[in-house]
Design an enzyme around this catalytic site. Sequence first.
Site, mmCIF file in Angstrom:
data_model
loop_
_atom_site.group_PDB
_atom_site.id
_atom_site.type_symbol
_atom_site.label_atom_id
_atom_site.label_comp_id
_atom_site.label_asym_id
_atom_site.label_seq_id
_atom_site.Cartn_x
_atom_site.Cartn_y
_atom_site.Cartn_z
ATOM 1 N N GLY A 1 0.828 -1.105 -0.127
ATOM 2 C CA GLY A 1 0.070 -0.162 0.060
ATOM 3 C C GLY A 1 0.890 1.363 -0.060
ATOM 4 O O GLY A 1 0.346 2.313 0.302
ATOM 5 N N HIS B 1 0.123 0.823 -13.276
ATOM 6 C CA HIS B 1 0.835 -0.299 -13.856
ATOM 7 C C HIS B 1 2.244 0.027 -13.751
ATOM 8 O O HIS B 1 2.539 1.092 -14.473
ATOM 9 C CB HIS B 1 0.404 -0.982 -15.181
HETATM 10 C C1 GRF Z 1 2.984 -1.156 -7.615
HETATM 11 O O1 GRF Z 1 4.239 -1.335 -8.412
HETATM 12 C C2 GRF Z 1 1.810 -1.245 -8.516
HETATM 13 O O2 GRF Z 1 2.277 -0.548 -9.979
HETATM 14 C C3 GRF Z 1 1.534 -2.535 -8.920
HETATM 15 O O3 GRF Z 1 1.624 -3.307 -7.539
HETATM 16 C C4 GRF Z 1 2.587 -2.340 -6.822
HETATM 17 C C5 GRF Z 1 1.959 -1.836 -5.678
HETATM 18 O O4 GRF Z 1 2.937 -1.355 -4.612
HETATM 19 N N1 GRF Z 1 0.346 -2.866 -9.545
HETATM 20 P P1 GRF Z 1 1.959 -0.958 -3.177
HETATM 21 O O5 GRF Z 1 1.289 -1.913 -2.690
HETATM 22 O O6 GRF Z 1 1.438 0.239 -3.660
HETATM 23 O O7 GRF Z 1 3.421 -0.405 -2.535
#
Ligand code: GRF
Length: 209
Positions: A13, A110
Amino acid sequence: MSSKIGVLISGSGSNLQALIDNVENGNIHGEIAVVISNRENAYGLERAKKHNIDAVFINQKHYDSLAKFNNAILEELKSHQVDLVVMAGYLKILSNKFIETYRNKIINIHPSLIPSFCGKGYYGIKVHEAVIEYGVKLSGATVHLVNEEADNGPIILQEAVEVEYKDTAETLQQKVLKIEHKLLPLAVKYFCDGKIEVNDRKVKINIKE
Ligand code: GRF
């Protein structure tokens, strides 16, 4: 009227944190009404609770289909009057009904430059591993609207990072995350301010120069 935002997460998160910070500092004119995770131990749920945001774990195992699981998420979002859904590291597919209900009101982040290294099978660290293995010189992050095809909806914002020879999937992930934490809140800010205009696949951001 300020937008009510529902954030879907599966993990740490850190993108959720960037959104919380930008709501709290007044940059995003909206309110995070609820954070929903499909994983019970997702650290993002703790982040939400620390900021007095409703944090809900919905267990897919309690539903016998993806559609029913998604209906449960929809119910939770509706009960919080959510008008914008943000997928911030949410690693599940949304049902067609979900996408139809929030058509052009679901934002995803993404960690690559779409349409490269995206779609089915490209999630989390796997994206960065594929980028390193291919040997491309640029990667980056993409914020886009969600349609029925994975990572295929209209693109709101993108930014590139250089892939250096010495980079590993892990160092690249860190570089890209830095950009994500800037791009996702910016896209959400534009949405909440009504600046996003969608024309077929193209997104126009209506900001005065
Ligand atoms: C991020 O790299 C996002 O782009 C991908 O999953 C990751 C999530 O990271 N879909 P976080 O949970 O926000 O730290």
